[in-house]
Design a protein around this motif. Structure first.
Motif, PDB file in Angstrom:
ATOM      1  N   GLU A 225       0.835  -1.208   0.000  1.00 31.06           N
ATOM      2  CA  GLU A 225       0.000   0.000   0.000  1.00 31.06           C
ATOM      3  C   GLU A 225       0.863   1.250   0.000  1.00 31.06           C
ATOM      4  N   ARG A 226       1.932   1.244   0.809  1.00 29.38           N
ATOM      5  CA  ARG A 226       2.825   2.408   0.830  1.00 29.38           C
ATOM      6  C   ARG A 226       3.489   2.597  -0.529  1.00 29.38           C
ATOM      7  N   PHE A 227       3.876   1.489  -1.181  1.00 26.91           N
ATOM      8  CA  PHE A 227       4.488   1.568  -2.502  1.00 26.91           C
ATOM      9  C   PHE A 227       3.519   2.179  -3.507  1.00 26.91           C
ATOM     10  N   LEU A 228       2.255   1.718  -3.471  1.00 32.41           N
ATOM     11  CA  LEU A 228       1.261   2.240  -4.404  1.00 32.41           C
ATOM     12  C   LEU A 228       0.994   3.720  -4.148  1.00 32.41           C
ATOM     13  N   GLU A 229       1.027   4.130  -2.876  1.00 33.63           N
ATOM     14  CA  GLU A 229       0.823   5.551  -2.566  1.00 33.63           C
ATOM     15  C   GLU A 229       1.965   6.391  -3.119  1.00 33.63           C
ATOM     16  N   ARG A 230       3.180   5.883  -2.991  1.00 36.22           N
ATOM     17  CA  ARG A 230       4.326   6.632  -3.522  1.00 36.22           C
ATOM     18  C   ARG A 230       4.294   6.656  -5.037  1.00 36.22           C
ATOM     19  N   LYS A 231       3.775   5.571  -5.625  1.00 34.63           N
ATOM     20  CA  LYS A 231       3.731   5.476  -7.078  1.00 34.63           C
ATOM     21  C   LYS A 231       2.762   6.494  -7.675  1.00 34.63           C
ATOM     22  N   LYS A 232       1.768   6.910  -6.899  1.00 33.53           N
ATOM     23  CA  LYS A 232       0.776   7.864  -7.408  1.00 33.53           C
ATOM     24  C   LYS A 232       1.401   9.209  -7.729  1.00 33.53           C
ATOM     25  N   MET A 233       2.403   9.609  -7.002  1.00 37.13           N
ATOM     26  CA  MET A 233       3.133  10.865  -7.210  1.00 37.13           C
ATOM     27  C   MET A 233       2.221  12.092  -7.143  1.00 37.13           C
ATOM     28  N   ASP A 234       1.243  12.045  -6.262  1.00 40.27           N
ATOM     29  CA  ASP A 234       0.364  13.207  -6.121  1.00 40.27           C
ATOM     30  C   ASP A 234       1.096  14.403  -5.518  1.00 40.27           C
TER      31      ASP A 234
END
Length: 177
Positions: A119-128
């Motif tokens: 989940e943390r990886f996916l959040e970082r991947k979003k690059m918001d």
């Protein structure tokens, strides 16, 4: 007193005798003979019988379902006990070998940790929170989609994207120091 004895005794019931022979119509005789030879009951009796059979079938079905549920619960309990025995055996074997034992609860904790990391990886991947890198990425993707056959024409966008990522990496490394 003596009046009761002087009366003639009457029979308790009256008997009639018929001097003419009794005759029944042929329809009545046919109807009665059909009822005797007929094996199927009339519709009212048949519906009563059907309802009784349905209720017996339903009762038997309910009984079988409850037995099935009991058997399923017994099987689940036996499997659970077997699994616990295997876990205990593996834990004891692991303790003898000097290796840490992995039980289902330990594996569940590890699984939760991996899910949190994902989940943390996916959040970082979003690059918001990285609008500069996101903007350069979108420009690069747009250039590639516009120049499908000549992707080398997008070298400027590639360089700009690389520079923005490099600056972001440098900021991240500096923040760790």
């Amino acid at each position: 007193m003596g009046a009761d004895q002087s009366k003639p005794s009457e029979p308790s019931g009256k008997v009639f005798t018929n001097e003419q022979p009794v005759q029944f119509s042929q329809d009545l005789v046919d109807h009665l003979s059909d009822r005797i030879t007929s094996t199927s009951p009339d519709s009212a009796r048949q519906s009563t019988l059907d309802e009784h059979v349905r209720s017996r079938i339903q009762a038997e079905l309910s009984r079988l379902q409850s037995e099935e549920e009991q058997v399923r619960q017994q099987i689940e309990a036996a499997l659970e006990k077997e699994n616990l025995d295997k876990e205990t055996e593996l834990a004891n074997k692991g303790a003898e070998d000097g290796k840490p034992a992995t039980s289902s609860s330990a594996l569940a904790e590890e699984l939760e940790e991996v899910q949190k990391r994902a989940e943390r990886f996916l959040e970082r991947k979003k690059m918001d929170d990285l609008p500069e890198v996101k903007e350069k990425q979108e420009a690069l993707l747009k250039c590639y989609s516009n120049n499908r056959t000549t992707s080398l024409d997008c070298w400027r966008e590639v360089e700009e994207f690389k520079q923005s990522v490099a600056s972001l990496e440098k900021k991240f490394v500096d923040s760790l120091r």
